[in-house]
Scaffold this active site. Sequence first.
Site, mmCIF file in Angstrom:
data_model
loop_
_atom_site.group_PDB
_atom_site.id
_atom_site.type_symbol
_atom_site.label_atom_id
_atom_site.label_comp_id
_atom_site.label_asym_id
_atom_site.label_seq_id
_atom_site.Cartn_x
_atom_site.Cartn_y
_atom_site.Cartn_z
ATOM 1 C CG ASP A 165 -2.186 -0.883 0.919
ATOM 2 O OD1 ASP A 165 -2.659 -0.874 -0.238
ATOM 3 O OD2 ASP A 165 -2.657 -1.561 1.829
ATOM 4 C CG ASP A 224 -7.675 -4.494 -1.586
ATOM 5 O OD1 ASP A 224 -7.991 -5.648 -1.917
ATOM 6 O OD2 ASP A 224 -8.092 -3.962 -0.544
#
Length: 388
Positions: free
Chosen positions: A121, A169
């Site tokens: 991320d 994601d």
Amino acid sequence: MLVLPILISLLSITGSLAVDVPPELFSELIPMKVLATFKSLPNPTQYPQYTDTSAGKWLFFSPDTWTSGFFPVTPYALNTRKALCTATPANGLGTADWVQLGRSASTGLIPLEVKNGVGHDVGFLSYPFVQELAIQKFATLLANRFSAIVGCTRSWDSSDPTDFQVIIDNMMNLEVLFHAETLTGNSTFREIAISHADTTIVNHIRPDGSTWHVIEYNSTTGGVIRKRTAQGYSDNSTWSRGQAWGIYGFATMFKYTGDTKYLDTSRRLATYFLDNLPSDGIVPWDFNAPLTPPPRPADSSAATIAANGLLLLAKSESSNVDSKKWSDAAIQLLNNITKLAWKPTWQSLLSNGTVNWPANNFLTGIVYGDYYYITAGNELVSMGLAKC
């Protein structure tokens, strides 16, 4: 009346009237709330991630959290809106120097360029730094998580080094690699993004266009060990936010490569998303979660992420008919979620977010849901589909 008393008309690509855009997308409450949140940031810096469920007050977390880039990039989104709409006393866009606010809010992220605990991320952490063309360190951290054997960047670390976990994601983190290639000329960044996306097409997407949340690979052989969920209803269900990340992520891959297989994949995921909405048009937290016993909560963040992905799809289509189909769908998502979740009295813009249903974290405002609500409005204006 706090919401601007204007009718914002939507024009289709062909110039005919279509669905009205919700006026809340351009409410003066948006810059007002963002500025208030900036002024309330703790010292030392922490960032809002989600609100409580009763009063809608932000809860703040360490910078070393995957969501920490979303609030600092939000003032940049308002600076874009100011350029698109011009500042007026009515819209509140002249109340701050949004670029300076974004820079100031981003300072707590700078140490994370060297070391952080968010894994893949770093792409999300880099969002405010993309605005300043200062993302190479974040991109390198992501590239270092790539395995040529698996063909992906590792999402989550595991106590078992052979357990190589990749989540849907991660498609949204690949954009930072393309920015890095542009800045450095190093094509390895692009090659990693392409490999990751291609492997995701093979293993994350079901024949009906739905997606698995998590794929576990064997890091030694590259073989798939397990397909499962972490935040959805079941291993075989479709978690709506993951589906939204996929729509947007593959449309982004097409934007940077021009490879139509990514456009086709984004279309497949978008079609599943839209075809599986309930009759009220509200995006559920998981498309397969049962309606009984109630409730099956919504996820406002999945709606705003999907809306942005659909608008990027609309921009990618060569056919006006196809473009209008996706943009109309995006606007309908925004209308539906605005009616349900717009909360003038909350610190967040929207309520009814599902952070993590299995962890009993839902019915909240979510920082990335708000960010994508703002960027959807910006996209509609820049595409000529709405007026400020």
